[in-house]
Design a protein around this motif. Structure first.
Motif, PDB file in Angstrom:
ATOM      1  N   ALA A 161     -77.505  54.185  60.682  1.00 43.20           N
ATOM      2  CA  ALA A 161     -78.327  53.487  59.696  1.00 43.20           C
ATOM      3  C   ALA A 161     -79.150  54.486  58.887  1.00 43.20           C
ATOM      4  CB  ALA A 161     -79.264  52.495  60.397  1.00 43.20           C
ATOM      5  N   GLY A 162     -79.412  54.142  57.649  1.00 41.92           N
ATOM      6  CA  GLY A 162     -80.307  54.949  56.832  1.00 41.92           C
ATOM      7  C   GLY A 162     -81.762  54.626  57.150  1.00 41.92           C
ATOM      8  N   LEU A 163     -82.635  55.551  56.794  1.00 44.08           N
ATOM      9  CA  LEU A 163     -84.067  55.347  57.023  1.00 44.08           C
ATOM     10  C   LEU A 163     -84.751  54.751  55.797  1.00 44.08           C
ATOM     11  CD1 LEU A 163     -86.732  55.767  58.603  1.00 44.08           C
ATOM     12  CD2 LEU A 163     -86.790  58.091  57.646  1.00 44.08           C
ATOM     13  N   ASN A 164     -84.521  55.360  54.667  1.00 45.28           N
ATOM     14  CA  ASN A 164     -85.207  54.968  53.435  1.00 45.28           C
ATOM     15  C   ASN A 164     -84.385  53.939  52.656  1.00 45.28           C
ATOM     16  OD1 ASN A 164     -87.526  56.889  53.526  1.00 45.28           O
ATOM     17  ND2 ASN A 164     -85.873  58.404  53.552  1.00 45.28           N
ATOM     18  N   PHE A 175     -75.839  46.523  59.484  1.00 45.38           N
ATOM     19  CA  PHE A 175     -75.736  45.607  60.620  1.00 45.38           C
ATOM     20  C   PHE A 175     -74.824  44.421  60.294  1.00 45.38           C
ATOM     21  CE2 PHE A 175     -79.829  47.811  61.092  1.00 45.38           C
ATOM     22  CZ  PHE A 175     -79.615  48.393  62.339  1.00 45.38           C
ATOM     23  N   PHE A 176     -74.838  43.979  59.054  1.00 46.32           N
ATOM     24  CA  PHE A 176     -73.920  42.925  58.631  1.00 46.32           C
ATOM     25  C   PHE A 176     -72.473  43.377  58.822  1.00 46.32           C
ATOM     26  CE2 PHE A 176     -71.093  41.408  55.266  1.00 46.32           C
ATOM     27  CZ  PHE A 176     -71.137  40.031  55.479  1.00 46.32           C
ATOM     28  N   HIS A 177     -72.177  44.596  58.394  1.00 47.33           N
ATOM     29  CA  HIS A 177     -70.807  45.105  58.528  1.00 47.33           C
ATOM     30  C   HIS A 177     -70.415  45.279  60.003  1.00 47.33           C
ATOM     31  CE1 HIS A 177     -70.251  45.506  54.288  1.00 47.33           C
ATOM     32  NE2 HIS A 177     -71.222  46.409  54.141  1.00 47.33           N
ATOM     33  N   ALA A 178     -71.363  45.720  60.820  1.00 44.54           N
ATOM     34  CA  ALA A 178     -71.069  45.873  62.252  1.00 44.54           C
ATOM     35  C   ALA A 178     -70.801  44.517  62.900  1.00 44.54           C
ATOM     36  CB  ALA A 178     -72.230  46.573  62.950  1.00 44.54           C
ATOM     37  N   SER A 214     -79.264  52.917  65.339  1.00 45.00           N
ATOM     38  CA  SER A 214     -80.513  52.567  64.664  1.00 45.00           C
ATOM     39  C   SER A 214     -81.486  53.725  64.827  1.00 45.00           C
ATOM     40  CB  SER A 214     -81.089  51.300  65.290  1.00 45.00           C
ATOM     41  OG  SER A 214     -82.408  51.066  64.870  1.00 45.00           O
ATOM     42  N   LEU A 215     -82.261  54.015  63.790  1.00 42.93           N
ATOM     43  CA  LEU A 215     -83.129  55.189  63.830  1.00 42.93           C
ATOM     44  C   LEU A 215     -84.458  54.942  64.531  1.00 42.93           C
ATOM     45  CD1 LEU A 215     -82.523  56.675  60.273  1.00 42.93           C
ATOM     46  CD2 LEU A 215     -81.389  57.249  62.418  1.00 42.93           C
ATOM     47  N   TYR A 216     -84.901  53.704  64.554  1.00 45.48           N
ATOM     48  CA  TYR A 216     -86.175  53.418  65.210  1.00 45.48           C
ATOM     49  C   TYR A 216     -86.160  52.004  65.792  1.00 45.48           C
ATOM     50  CZ  TYR A 216     -87.345  51.239  60.681  1.00 45.48           C
ATOM     51  OH  TYR A 216     -87.336  50.469  59.537  1.00 45.48           O
ATOM     52  N   HIS A 217     -87.134  51.723  66.624  1.00 40.75           N
ATOM     53  CA  HIS A 217     -87.192  50.518  67.436  1.00 40.75           C
ATOM     54  C   HIS A 217     -86.957  49.235  66.645  1.00 40.75           C
ATOM     55  CE1 HIS A 217     -89.284  47.240  69.602  1.00 40.75           C
ATOM     56  NE2 HIS A 217     -89.003  47.901  70.722  1.00 40.75           N
ATOM     57  N   ASP A 218     -87.822  48.935  65.685  1.00 42.45           N
ATOM     58  CA  ASP A 218     -87.759  47.639  65.018  1.00 42.45           C
ATOM     59  C   ASP A 218     -86.539  47.493  64.113  1.00 42.45           C
ATOM     60  OD1 ASP A 218     -90.075  47.047  66.326  1.00 42.45           O
ATOM     61  OD2 ASP A 218     -91.252  46.584  64.532  1.00 42.45           O
ATOM     62  N   GLN A 219     -86.028  48.582  63.605  1.00 42.20           N
ATOM     63  CA  GLN A 219     -84.868  48.512  62.716  1.00 42.20           C
ATOM     64  C   GLN A 219     -83.718  47.783  63.402  1.00 42.20           C
ATOM     65  OE1 GLN A 219     -82.528  52.161  61.822  1.00 42.20           O
ATOM     66  NE2 GLN A 219     -83.040  51.770  59.679  1.00 42.20           N
ATOM     67  N   PRO A 244     -76.932  52.331  54.308  1.00 43.86           N
ATOM     68  CA  PRO A 244     -78.188  51.612  54.081  1.00 43.86           C
ATOM     69  C   PRO A 244     -78.433  50.528  55.131  1.00 43.86           C
ATOM     70  CG  PRO A 244     -77.106  52.000  51.998  1.00 43.86           C
ATOM     71  CD  PRO A 244     -76.143  52.459  53.067  1.00 43.86           C
ATOM     72  N   ALA A 245     -79.655  50.496  55.642  1.00 44.20           N
ATOM     73  CA  ALA A 245     -79.976  49.599  56.752  1.00 44.20           C
ATOM     74  C   ALA A 245     -79.916  48.132  56.369  1.00 44.20           C
ATOM     75  CB  ALA A 245     -81.359  49.943  57.307  1.00 44.20           C
ATOM     76  N   ASP A 246     -79.963  47.825  55.077  1.00 48.32           N
ATOM     77  CA  ASP A 246     -79.901  46.415  54.680  1.00 48.32           C
ATOM     78  C   ASP A 246     -78.478  45.863  54.680  1.00 48.32           C
ATOM     79  OD1 ASP A 246     -78.880  47.702  52.451  1.00 48.32           O
ATOM     80  OD2 ASP A 246     -80.340  46.891  51.029  1.00 48.32           O
TER      81      ASP A 246
END
Length: 337
Positions: free
Chosen positions: A210-213, A254-257, A267-272, A249-251
């Motif tokens: 996932a991307g961060l920004n 997850f849909f594609h996965a 995922s780069l961080y907890h809430d993402q 991009p994180a938006d």
């Protein structure tokens, strides 16, 4: 029922929380026994009370070792540690005896797993404040299992509706998490994530990071983390034979996965990753701890002290937790990462 069903240990969680009642609700269903042999590690008196609360037609069968269990629906096989004063048990209340009890159930389950007497652990919730009251020196399950099993930096993976999510960082502030997003860490985690899925029997593993920004930084327009660390880390992993792409991009990743394009997302961080999983299906999001010498799955909710003892809590997550443990147990390899 198949004779090769795996024995799954269930340390019953904090006695003052919903763990005992959701465990009894789950074990009142034949579908659980169709896929595994569930063995509860806990306190028989607390479990008897939970059976009464949920109104289940169950009887307790105390055993000394897993091999003595009946593993038939209607009978709950229990290794009884007899460590709770039931007269002092108050649902929804932080208590040292409950924190200590919860720790002892986990410790016993780990001992059984390390000895090869059970194939997996499926864990109901524990309470951090109760652990602290008991002076148990661990903040939660992951840290506890890491110490008891002699493992280092276990990997957390979520699974929900076939989507798998790993986490580069866990319980850190966002600022501190970003500081840990180095190319070396991304590289190392992709290798470890690949090995983790291999241990679970997943073939032809394809990862997305996932991307961060926003829009993965747009080449530095919205931040340089992707350019300086995340993409270089992915490239290092690719050179080591890991099938990975990104940062995506994180938006959208997850849909594609969820639709099968990737076998797992880092995922780069907890809430993402938590938000993506729980919005997909809150109750069926299951946590799998990789990097241990045994398989461990967990519900992804807390002790719910506000509704404990009221027969309100849903057992869907606990049922899914046990089923996922049963699903992966036959192909799980016991070697450490």
């Amino acid at each position: 029922m198949a004779n090769d069903r795996a024995i799954v240990a269930i340390p019953m969680g904090d006695p003052a929380g919903i763990g005992p009642e959701i465990t009894m609700k789950a074990l009142s269903k034949q579908e659980i026994y169709d896929v595994c042999k569930p063995l509860v590690i806990g306190d028989a008196a607390v479990l008897e009370k939970a059976i009464s609360i949920v109104g289940a037609d169950l009887k307790i069968n105390e055993v000394q070792v897993p091999a003595e269990g009946h593993y038939e629906c209607g009978t709950v096989d229990v290794i009884n540690l007899n460590n709770i004063n039931i007269a002092e048990l108050v649902y929804g209340q932080v208590s040292a005896q409950c924190g200590q009890g919860a720790f002892e159930y986990i410790k016993k389950s780990v001992e059984l797993a390390l000895a090869g007497e059970v194939k997996a652990l499926a864990t109901p919730p524990i309470n951090k404040e109760s652990l602290k009251a008991a002076q148990v020196p661990y903040i939660g399950h992951t840290e506890m299992l890491e110490a008891l099993a002699g493992s280092e930096d276990p990997l957390t993976m979520f699974e929900v509706n076939g989507m798998r999510i790993f986490f580069l960082t866990r319980h850190l502030s966002l600022k501190d998490a970003i500081a840990q997003m180095t190319k070396e860490r991304v590289h190392d985690y992709l290798i470890r994530c690949d090995r983790a899925l291999q241990r679970l029997g997943v073939e032809n593993r394809r990862f997305a990071v996932a991307g961060l920004n926003p829009h993965s930084g747009e080449g530095g327009l919205f931040g340089w983390e992707e350019v300086e660390h995340i993409k270089p880390g992915i490239e290092l992993a690719i050179k080591d034979g890991i099938n990975a792409v990104g940062p995506v991009p994180a938006d959208s990743v997850f849909f594609h996965a969820l639709n099968g394009k990737y076998d797992a997302v880092l995922s780069l961080y907890h809430d993402q990753g938590h938000i993506a999983a729980k919005m997909t299906d809150f109750h069926k999001t299951i946590s799998i701890t990789n990097g241990l010498p045994f398989l461990r799955t967990s519900v992804d909710h807390g002790t719910a002290f506000d509704i404990a003892g009221k027969n309100i809590a849903s057992s869907v997550s606990m049922e899914e937790c046990i089923k996922v443990a049963a699903q992966y147990a036959p192909s799980f390899t016991r070697s450490t990462l």
